[in-house]
Motif scaffolding. Sequence first.
Motif, PDB file in Angstrom:
ATOM      1  N   PRO A   1       0.816  -1.220   0.000  1.00  0.00           N
ATOM      2  CA  PRO A   1       0.000   0.000   0.000  1.00  0.00           C
ATOM      3  C   PRO A   1       0.846   1.266   0.000  1.00  0.00           C
ATOM      4  CG  PRO A   1       0.048  -0.976   2.182  1.00  0.00           C
ATOM      5  CD  PRO A   1       0.737  -1.941   1.270  1.00  0.00           C
ATOM      6  N   THR A   2       0.311   2.278  -0.646  1.00  0.00           N
ATOM      7  CA  THR A   2       0.949   3.591  -0.629  1.00  0.00           C
ATOM      8  C   THR A   2       0.556   4.312   0.651  1.00  0.00           C
ATOM      9  OG1 THR A   2      -0.928   4.490  -1.839  1.00  0.00           O
ATOM     10  CG2 THR A   2       0.969   3.819  -3.140  1.00  0.00           C
ATOM     11  N   PRO A   3       1.304   5.352   1.061  1.00  0.00           N
ATOM     12  CA  PRO A   3       0.938   6.097   2.272  1.00  0.00           C
ATOM     13  C   PRO A   3      -0.449   6.706   2.130  1.00  0.00           C
ATOM     14  CG  PRO A   3       3.140   6.678   1.520  1.00  0.00           C
ATOM     15  CD  PRO A   3       2.525   5.856   0.446  1.00  0.00           C
ATOM     16  N   SER A   4      -1.277   6.530   3.149  1.00  0.00           N
ATOM     17  CA  SER A   4      -2.657   7.014   3.062  1.00  0.00           C
ATOM     18  C   SER A   4      -2.925   8.204   3.973  1.00  0.00           C
ATOM     19  CB  SER A   4      -3.631   5.883   3.422  1.00  0.00           C
ATOM     20  OG  SER A   4      -3.348   5.367   4.712  1.00  0.00           O
ATOM     21  N   GLU A   5      -2.169   8.327   5.061  1.00  0.00           N
ATOM     22  CA  GLU A   5      -2.453   9.409   5.995  1.00  0.00           C
ATOM     23  C   GLU A   5      -1.951  10.744   5.447  1.00  0.00           C
ATOM     24  OE1 GLU A   5       1.316   9.242   8.987  1.00  0.00           O
ATOM     25  OE2 GLU A   5      -0.235   7.727   9.279  1.00  0.00           O
ATOM     26  N   GLU A   6      -2.689  11.793   5.743  1.00  0.00           N
ATOM     27  CA  GLU A   6      -2.341  13.120   5.257  1.00  0.00           C
ATOM     28  C   GLU A   6      -1.323  13.771   6.194  1.00  0.00           C
ATOM     29  OE1 GLU A   6      -5.896  15.320   4.893  1.00  0.00           O
ATOM     30  OE2 GLU A   6      -6.579  14.293   3.091  1.00  0.00           O
ATOM     31  N   VAL A   7      -0.319  14.383   5.599  1.00  0.00           N
ATOM     32  CA  VAL A   7       0.697  15.094   6.366  1.00  0.00           C
ATOM     33  C   VAL A   7       0.652  16.557   5.943  1.00  0.00           C
ATOM     34  CG1 VAL A   7       3.156  15.317   6.847  1.00  0.00           C
ATOM     35  CG2 VAL A   7       2.139  13.057   6.577  1.00  0.00           C
ATOM     36  N   TRP A   8       0.557  17.440   6.944  1.00  0.00           N
ATOM     37  CA  TRP A   8       0.504  18.876   6.662  1.00  0.00           C
ATOM     38  C   TRP A   8       1.796  19.526   7.116  1.00  0.00           C
ATOM     39  CZ3 TRP A   8      -3.457  21.151   3.996  1.00  0.00           C
ATOM     40  CH2 TRP A   8      -4.583  20.360   3.793  1.00  0.00           C
ATOM     41  N   GLN A   9       2.265  20.429   6.315  1.00  0.00           N
ATOM     42  CA  GLN A   9       3.541  21.084   6.590  1.00  0.00           C
ATOM     43  C   GLN A   9       3.404  22.582   6.377  1.00  0.00           C
ATOM     44  OE1 GLN A   9       7.334  19.323   5.060  1.00  0.00           O
ATOM     45  NE2 GLN A   9       7.433  21.188   3.867  1.00  0.00           N
ATOM     46  N   ARG A  10       4.024  23.356   7.287  1.00  0.00           N
ATOM     47  CA  ARG A  10       4.006  24.817   7.144  1.00  0.00           C
ATOM     48  C   ARG A  10       5.429  25.292   6.867  1.00  0.00           C
ATOM     49  NH1 ARG A  10       0.177  27.645  11.571  1.00  0.00           N
ATOM     50  NH2 ARG A  10       0.322  29.248   9.978  1.00  0.00           N
ATOM     51  N   PRO A  11       5.655  25.935   5.732  1.00  0.00           N
ATOM     52  CA  PRO A  11       7.008  26.413   5.421  1.00  0.00           C
ATOM     53  C   PRO A  11       7.450  27.497   6.396  1.00  0.00           C
ATOM     54  CG  PRO A  11       5.403  27.270   3.840  1.00  0.00           C
ATOM     55  CD  PRO A  11       4.678  26.266   4.688  1.00  0.00           C
ATOM     56  N   VAL A  12       8.699  27.411   6.834  1.00  0.00           N
ATOM     57  CA  VAL A  12       9.240  28.357   7.812  1.00  0.00           C
ATOM     58  C   VAL A  12      10.455  29.049   7.210  1.00  0.00           C
ATOM     59  CG1 VAL A  12      10.285  28.610  10.089  1.00  0.00           C
ATOM     60  CG2 VAL A  12       8.420  26.985   9.762  1.00  0.00           C
ATOM     61  N   THR A  13      10.448  30.384   7.258  1.00  0.00           N
ATOM     62  CA  THR A  13      11.572  31.186   6.773  1.00  0.00           C
ATOM     63  C   THR A  13      12.139  31.986   7.934  1.00  0.00           C
ATOM     64  OG1 THR A  13      10.474  31.406   4.615  1.00  0.00           O
ATOM     65  CG2 THR A  13      12.312  32.896   5.081  1.00  0.00           C
ATOM     66  N   THR A  14      13.448  31.872   8.182  1.00  0.00           N
ATOM     67  CA  THR A  14      14.064  32.594   9.287  1.00  0.00           C
ATOM     68  C   THR A  14      14.693  33.891   8.786  1.00  0.00           C
ATOM     69  OG1 THR A  14      15.732  32.477  11.038  1.00  0.00           O
ATOM     70  CG2 THR A  14      16.217  31.286   8.990  1.00  0.00           C
ATOM     71  N   PHE A  15      14.608  34.943   9.614  1.00  0.00           N
ATOM     72  CA  PHE A  15      15.154  36.255   9.259  1.00  0.00           C
ATOM     73  C   PHE A  15      16.312  36.657  10.167  1.00  0.00           C
ATOM     74  CE2 PHE A  15      10.610  36.663   7.935  1.00  0.00           C
ATOM     75  CZ  PHE A  15      10.839  36.705   6.579  1.00  0.00           C
ATOM     76  N   PHE A  16      16.861  35.704  10.932  1.00  0.00           N
ATOM     77  CA  PHE A  16      17.937  36.012  11.871  1.00  0.00           C
ATOM     78  C   PHE A  16      19.107  36.712  11.190  1.00  0.00           C
ATOM     79  CE2 PHE A  16      22.145  34.613  13.271  1.00  0.00           C
ATOM     80  CZ  PHE A  16      22.200  35.188  14.526  1.00  0.00           C
ATOM     81  N   HIS A  17      19.568  36.147  10.065  1.00  0.00           N
ATOM     82  CA  HIS A  17      20.772  36.691   9.419  1.00  0.00           C
ATOM     83  C   HIS A  17      20.555  38.108   8.907  1.00  0.00           C
ATOM     84  CE1 HIS A  17      18.337  34.651   6.401  1.00  0.00           C
ATOM     85  NE2 HIS A  17      18.912  35.384   5.468  1.00  0.00           N
ATOM     86  N   TRP A  18      19.316  38.422   8.460  1.00  0.00           N
ATOM     87  CA  TRP A  18      19.056  39.773   7.960  1.00  0.00           C
ATOM     88  C   TRP A  18      19.074  40.799   9.092  1.00  0.00           C
ATOM     89  CZ3 TRP A  18      19.781  40.592   3.134  1.00  0.00           C
ATOM     90  CH2 TRP A  18      19.489  39.612   2.193  1.00  0.00           C
ATOM     91  N   PHE A  19      18.414  40.478  10.199  1.00  0.00           N
ATOM     92  CA  PHE A  19      18.421  41.404  11.335  1.00  0.00           C
ATOM     93  C   PHE A  19      19.825  41.577  11.897  1.00  0.00           C
ATOM     94  CE2 PHE A  19      13.873  40.600  11.270  1.00  0.00           C
ATOM     95  CZ  PHE A  19      13.340  41.821  11.660  1.00  0.00           C
ATOM     96  N   ALA A  20      20.600  40.496  11.970  1.00  0.00           N
ATOM     97  CA  ALA A  20      21.970  40.578  12.475  1.00  0.00           C
ATOM     98  C   ALA A  20      22.836  41.431  11.554  1.00  0.00           C
ATOM     99  CB  ALA A  20      22.558  39.180  12.613  1.00  0.00           C
ATOM    100  N   LEU A  21      22.658  41.269  10.248  1.00  0.00           N
ATOM    101  CA  LEU A  21      23.439  42.055   9.281  1.00  0.00           C
ATOM    102  C   LEU A  21      23.129  43.537   9.397  1.00  0.00           C
ATOM    103  CD1 LEU A  21      25.337  42.098   6.819  1.00  0.00           C
ATOM    104  CD2 LEU A  21      23.338  41.761   5.372  1.00  0.00           C
TER     105      LEU A  21
END
Length: 332
Positions: free
Chosen positions: A288-308
């Motif tokens: 069987p193929t995977p049947s359960e749904e997986v939800w993902q939220r993309p995360v973008t970090t801004f640490f390097h921009w604030f530090a710069l």
Amino acid sequence: MLEFVWPWFLIVLPIPLLARWLPNAKPSRDALWWAQSQHLIQHQDKTTTAGQSILGKSFLWLAWLLLVIAISRPTWVGEPTQVTPSGRDLLIALDLSGSMKITDMTLHQQTADRLQAAKAVLADFIDKRRGDRIGIIVFGTKAFLQAPLSFDTKTINQLVQETQIGFAGQRTAIGDAIGLGIKRLEDKASDQKVLILMTDGANTAGRVQPSQAAAFAASQDVRIHTIGIGADSMLVRGFFGPKEVNPSSDLDEDLLKNIASQTGGQYFRAKSTEDLQRIYQQLDEMEPTPSEEVWQRPVTTFFHWFALFAILSFSLSLISNNGYYLSKRGRT
């Protein structure tokens, strides 16, 4: 939405304001000072209140604010998206030897050769395997990788439909096909490695013995399902009229059963297109193929921009203050 990994660190923001109420401390003689430090000491009282440039102060406060925000690790969390979890690494080894052109199958109520029937059934099977990485091996006298493991079922299907009898030679190298399948699966991290081998004959070519290849597949946790394709009887024209023959007399069923048994798979016999469809339905249930749904939220970090920008603001503050003191010194 904007979130902070360490939001509690924002409580240090008012520290510079609190420092204004602390008693003045005299600098140690061993302290390190930047350029023009002696001049700053002489004018400390004047510059603390009104002497320091407004621009320099602004940059310094901005640098502090940006630095504290950077350490708090600001991240942007996007909208949730559905992701299909990874399932199996599944290779399909398809026989393209000369015997696959025998027309003992039917397709859409018309006579068809074995390869045409196999491709029609495979198209539906592959389309349903969302979440699995599927690859195609074709074999005849030699074995070749037609399509590497991929989630792109549309492209895999297209490559299957482009296969033709004789592409890999006229004979049948079952051992080489299994060996190539193991090689393509051995470096994969998946713990579900499956090879479906479909043939209508016996091992008549190749450098690798099928029994040896099957034993090695078992040691590599590769499960092999084998399918013997071809009708048991068909009518052919003879000198004295039609006669019944067995077009699958060359099919080595014992070999295919042994390969499946050694690797924990199963052997299937497809005497018609309908049999082939039922077999692939069974395989779809067994693997069987995977049947359960997986939800993902993309995360973008801004640490390097604030530090710069914090470093940039602090540098501008130093430049601004240094320029102010030099101009002040020139006037005095």
